[in-house]
Design a protein around this motif. Structure first.
Motif, PDB file in Angstrom:
ATOM      1  N   UNK A   1      37.483  96.833  91.244  1.00 21.32           N
ATOM      2  CA  UNK A   1      36.721  96.144  92.279  1.00 21.32           C
ATOM      3  C   UNK A   1      37.069  97.367  93.148  1.00 21.32           C
ATOM      4  N   UNK A   2      37.661  97.875  93.607  1.00 17.45           N
ATOM      5  CA  UNK A   2      37.824  98.942  94.600  1.00 17.45           C
ATOM      6  C   UNK A   2      36.902  99.929  94.750  1.00 17.45           C
ATOM      7  N   UNK A   3      36.357 100.213  93.566  1.00 17.41           N
ATOM      8  CA  UNK A   3      35.843 101.438  93.502  1.00 17.41           C
ATOM      9  C   UNK A   3      34.973 101.156  93.796  1.00 17.41           C
ATOM     10  N   UNK A   4      33.718  99.765  92.954  1.00 20.21           N
ATOM     11  CA  UNK A   4      32.623  99.666  93.993  1.00 20.21           C
ATOM     12  C   UNK A   4      32.215  99.171  94.808  1.00 20.21           C
ATOM     13  N   UNK A   5      33.779  98.201  95.641  1.00 18.21           N
ATOM     14  CA  UNK A   5      33.289  98.206  97.120  1.00 18.21           C
ATOM     15  C   UNK A   5      33.060  99.450  98.151  1.00 18.21           C
ATOM     16  N   UNK A   6      34.220 100.970  97.394  1.00 17.72           N
ATOM     17  CA  UNK A   6      34.607 101.834  97.994  1.00 17.72           C
ATOM     18  C   UNK A   6      32.863 102.968  98.551  1.00 17.72           C
ATOM     19  N   UNK A   7      32.708 102.531  97.129  1.00 14.47           N
ATOM     20  CA  UNK A   7      31.325 103.655  96.468  1.00 14.47           C
ATOM     21  C   UNK A   7      30.016 103.004  97.778  1.00 14.47           C
ATOM     22  N   UNK A   8      30.008 101.256  97.737  1.00 20.64           N
ATOM     23  CA  UNK A   8      28.791 100.908  98.590  1.00 20.64           C
ATOM     24  C   UNK A   8      28.312 100.426  97.722  1.00 20.64           C
ATOM     25  N   UNK A   9      28.446  99.658  96.362  1.00 20.67           N
ATOM     26  CA  UNK A   9      27.657  98.692  94.974  1.00 20.67           C
ATOM     27  C   UNK A   9      27.795  97.801  95.562  1.00 20.67           C
ATOM     28  N   UNK A  10      28.744  97.410  96.150  1.00 21.28           N
ATOM     29  CA  UNK A  10      29.117  95.733  96.581  1.00 21.28           C
ATOM     30  C   UNK A  10      27.972  95.253  97.633  1.00 21.28           C
ATOM     31  N   UNK A  11      27.870  96.355  98.296  1.00 16.65           N
ATOM     32  CA  UNK A  11      27.290  96.307  99.481  1.00 16.65           C
ATOM     33  C   UNK A  11      25.769  96.198  99.402  1.00 16.65           C
ATOM     34  N   UNK A  12      25.178  97.191  98.507  1.00 11.63           N
ATOM     35  CA  UNK A  12      23.992  96.938  98.270  1.00 11.63           C
ATOM     36  C   UNK A  12      23.590  95.844  97.065  1.00 11.63           C
TER      37      UNK A  12
END
Length: 559
Positions: A200-211
């Protein structure tokens, strides 16, 4: 139970209650249709109530949380079936199909495996967008080459909005823990401890969740579902320690056991519920009903409404009926006369599942208040008086308290829906829980005498310097191994993640922080030596990359 001689035709009939394999793949429509046709696919998933809740809810950003073996991956796989697959979840919702135009609602899974190969963190975002595009295009533009350009994905969503204004497309993320344990050496400003939290942290830091959140805000036809394994905790608020603003936009749905109605329909399926080809083979061999009315009642009595227990009992009972038919050349209408022998045979195959559930319940109640723990033991002591057929009194349910109610429905003991009847668990689960409480009670009597009227006394905690590990092995006397507080915490952490446990997880579990590796390896060496001397074999195994696994986790019980 029976000999292996006799007619082999019945043995060749495929068991319609197999385990649904986890396959986090993104398939084209044709591949999905072919893939589904290779297996016997039930027309009753047991999840019609949950699916209706997802598609009828206004929320488009959903965290689907659930305990192990509750059926998250099975539901994710089932939702991917397209309208032209012969049978899909849409056919289960007959009353809603035309009203909501279910053929225009699609669920597609984002394949996270390509992300696991990324070496440069800057490339992670583009890879995610590309896989998101692959998922959406598999339904709407299967022949188009996917792009990592977000603008092209937006263009596609605009086309969908224009051409199917009442349509919806949900992208689904499952097995995020595999992304977190893939070995990517990215340094993150995060206190993530488990592979799932790291994913989850990886997806958050790479802006995947934001997208995902931005796309949901821009397109009402777009949605996202993130499937996560819930932690064994006494409240929803304890599930997530570090939440980003983007993840906070997701509403959490706790996946529970089946409703009583769905479970009843699951057991009452006719041969045609498994497809025309399978039904013809079954009837040509002389079969009529898969399970008789008496067998359905017995299955419900034993398994309750837990999806894993139902699937296991159905699968094993079907296999036993096959054995009988192969000998007598006739499908038995009822095969539960020898209930004790069949139950014992099946329960042996459920030991690991039941042990794991108990450990999660124990962990959740240990993190709850003392009042909740007292109420938990009192609740279990009452289970012997009730069967799965009986409904729980709402007044009694409310008196259990907020923490215990959450533990019971989130861990799969019961199902709770407002204004719907609450049923007690099946005999297999409640007998196991009662037995474990009795073991705790026996342990407690070594320290204190129960007061008059107490059904079960809580065990007093062992001194912090002398924890105890009990070792129960078939054909061996019960073993007892004293543990130091640090060894106890190390082993408890291993029991929580027996297949794959990282050094970080072990350090956090035993010390609450990272420590010098020499200190860690020394403690692990002493613990491994103790266990090997007691058990006669290596119990804790090293894995590549500084990971550990635990052999025979069902042998061990910590106090």
């Amino acid at each position: 139970m029976w000999s292996n001689s006799g007619d082999q035709a019945w043995r060749m009939l495929q068991n319609p209650f197999p385990n649904i394999p986890k396959r986090p793949l993104v398939l084209s429509s044709l591949e999905r249709e072919t893939d589904l046709s290779e297996a016997v696919t039930s027309h009753v998933s047991g999840r019609s109530t949950d699916i209706a809740s997802i598609i009828m809810g206004a929320q488009s950003a959903i965290i689907l949380a659930g305990a192990p073996n509750i059926g998250k991956s099975a539901l994710i796989r089932y939702l991917q079936s397209p309208p032209n697959s012969g049978w899909s979840w849409r056919d289960e919702l007959t009353g809603l199909r035309d009203q909501l135009r279910l053929n225009n609602i699609h669920f597609v899974q984002i394949d996270l495996r390509p992300l696991e190969e990324i070496k440069n963190f800057k490339d992670l975002y583009g890879a995610f967008v590309k896989q998101c595009a692959v998922a959406v295009q598999s339904v709407y533009q299967p022949d188009k080459k996917p792009s990592s350009d977000l603008r092209e994905l937006r263009d596609l969503l605009q086309i969908i909005r224009r051409e199917t204004p009442q349509g919806r497309c949900f992208v689904m993320l499952d097995n995020i823990d595999s992304l977190g344990r893939s070995g990517m050496g990215f340094e993150l400003d995060s206190r993530a401890q488990t592979p799932q939290e790291r994913g989850i942290a990886l997806l958050n830091h790479c802006d995947a969740l934001r997208t995902l959140v931005d796309l949901i805000d821009e397109f009402t036809s777009f949605g996202a579902i993130i499937a996560l394994e819930s932690l064994a905790r006494p409240s929803m608020g304890d599930q997530f320690t570090h939440i980003s603003a983007d993840l906070a936009r997701f509403a959490t749905i706790t996946l529970q056991v089946f409703t009583w109605e769905d479970a009843t329909q699951f057991l009452a399926q006719e041969p045609e519920s498994f497809g025309t080809a399978w039904a013809n083979m079954f009837r040509d061999l002389g079969g009529n009903n898969i399970f008789s009315t008496e067998e359905q009642r017995w299955l419900r009595e034993q398994a309750g409404t837990h999806p894993y227990l139902l699937q296991q009992f159905c699968s094993h009972l079907f296999r036993l009926k096959q054995e009988y038919a192969s000998i007598h050349n006739t499908w038995p209408e009822t095969l539960v006369n020898d209930k004790g022998q069949i139950t014992e045979w099946i329960n042996e195959r459920l030991s690991f599942f039941l042990t794991r559930m108990w450990k999660r319940l124990d962990e959740a109640t240990c993190k709850a208040s003392q009042e909740t723990r007292n109420t938990f033991y009192s609740f279990i002591s009452l289970l012997a008086e009730h069967s799965a057929e009986q409904e729980m009194n709402f007044t009694e349910w409310n008196q259990l308290g907020t923490e215990l109610r959450y533990i019971l429905y989130s861990e799969g003991v019961v199902r709770y829906d407002p204004f719907q009847p609450i049923h007690y668990p099946g005999a297999t689960l409640h007998n196991y829980l009662i037995q474990r409480v009795k073991e705790y009670d026996e342990q407690a009597t070594q320290y204190t005498t129960p007061s008059p009227g107490e059904l079960y006394a809580l065990p007093l905690p062992a001194p912090t310097s002398a924890r105890r590990l009990d070792i129960v092995r078939l054909g061996h006397p019960r073993g007892h191994l004293p543990l130091s507080e640090r060894e106890y915490n190390l082993f408890r952490t291993l029991l929580q993640h027996p297949q794959h446990c990282t050094e970080d997880e072990l350090m956090q579990g035993a010390w609450g922080q990272r420590v010098e590796r020499s200190t860690f390896t020394q403690r692990m060496h002493h613990l491994r030596k103790k266990l090997k001397e007691q058990c006669g074999e290596e119990i804790i195994e090293n894995r590549y990359g500084g990971n550990y696994s635990l052999k025979h986790p069902d042998w061990f019980h910590i106090w």
